[in-house]
Structures are given as C-alpha cells and as structure tokens.
Enzyme design. Sequence first.
Site, short mmCIF file in Angstrom:
data_model
loop_
_atom_site.label_atom_id
_atom_site.label_comp_id
_atom_site.label_asym_id
_atom_site.label_seq_id
_atom_site.Cartn_x
_atom_site.Cartn_y
_atom_site.Cartn_z
CG HIS A 159 25.02 2.88 7.24
ND1 HIS A 159 25.92 3.16 6.25
CD2 HIS A 159 23.81 3.25 6.77
CE1 HIS A 159 25.28 3.69 5.21
NE2 HIS A 159 24.00 3.75 5.50
CG ASN A 197 -2.18 -0.90 0.88
OD1 ASN A 197 -3.10 -0.48 0.19
ND2 ASN A 197 -2.17 -2.13 1.39
#
Length: 204
Positions: free
Chosen positions: A130, A99
Amino acid sequence: MNNKPDYQTQHKKRLSWMPWLYFSLKEKHLVWAKPWQDEIQQHLTQVETIHIGEHSFIAPEANLFAERGRDIHIGNQCMIAADVFLHGPITLGNEVAINHGCSFDGGKVGITIGNKTRIANNVTIYAFNHGMSVDNPIYQQAVTAKGITIGDDVWIGAQAGIVDGVTIGNQAIVGMGSIVTKDVPEFAIVAGNPAKIIGDRRDK
C-alpha cells in the site's frame, strides 16, 4: 456399540499437518488416501482457476483462491499443508513444500517459486504494498505490485516474511523469523530483520 478407534480420520489429519508423509504411504493406505486426494483436488480445479500437477498433496484444510487472471499453478509432487492461505497469481515448480499456516498473496504480478524449494510453517509472502501518504487513510491508498521470485532448492525458515519486489536466488537459505526486504543472491544464507547475509551454502 462400536468402540473401535477411527485410525483413518486421525491418519488424514496427520497427513494434513505433515504432508511429506503422504509420499511414503504403503499401498494399503494409498487405497483410501489417493481417492481422498483426487476428490479434494478435483473440487479445487472445478471451483477455482487452479492447475495441479501429478502426485501432489493438498490438505483439505488449506485455503486456495484463484479467480480468472490470478491462477494458481501447482507442479508435480508438491505438498500444501493445513491452514495455508494462497491467493493467486502463484506458480509453484515441482516438489515444492509449503508447510502449515503460511500466507501468500500474489498481488497483480504474482509469486513464482522454483523446483524443490521448502517453505517452513507460518511464512508470509505478499507481492503487493500500500502507499503510505498521510493525505489518505492506508486502506484508500493505491496498491503497487512488483512480484516475488524464489529460485530452486531454496529453504525458507519458519515465520519468515518476504516483501514485494524481492528475488531470492537458487539454493539460498532464509533463517527463521527473518524479514527479507532486498534481493538474496544464490547460495546466500540470510537472517535477521531486515535480513542480511550471514553465510554461503558453498562454505558448509
């Protein structure tokens, strides 16, 4: 002057934001809607490494990016709504719904989503992370990637987030606004930040 309302343009906009409606269109609407979708999907497959199954719907406002080696595979009867961002590698099974406002990045390993899974609006799924060492700025850290797997018939509520390395079992439910940091067993209902098991679908 022609003051006749432009119903078709509004209908296309409605489909973009509520794509499930595409699958119940009457023949008189499919006359224009099917060629419209064919054109959108043909363009995507020409400019990106995207593979699209039969009878799927992709909103023209969706943003799909899939360079070689980071393909996007979309199964049959999938729906991708407006303002969705997808960056491969991503594989969708059949009858998957994504959606509006969702943001998915497959990293190096990828995101795999099983058949008949429903993903509500503004869900974030990022299959990489990261490093966090203080020796270098975050943007200079090495990126790690494990991949994310979501099973069949899973329901992921609005504004949920799923982090790299997570597997969500078949027929699980992730509550609205949850942040999933660990694997979710089959049939489990999880909610919260971090998400924890609060129930089991088989008890309902």
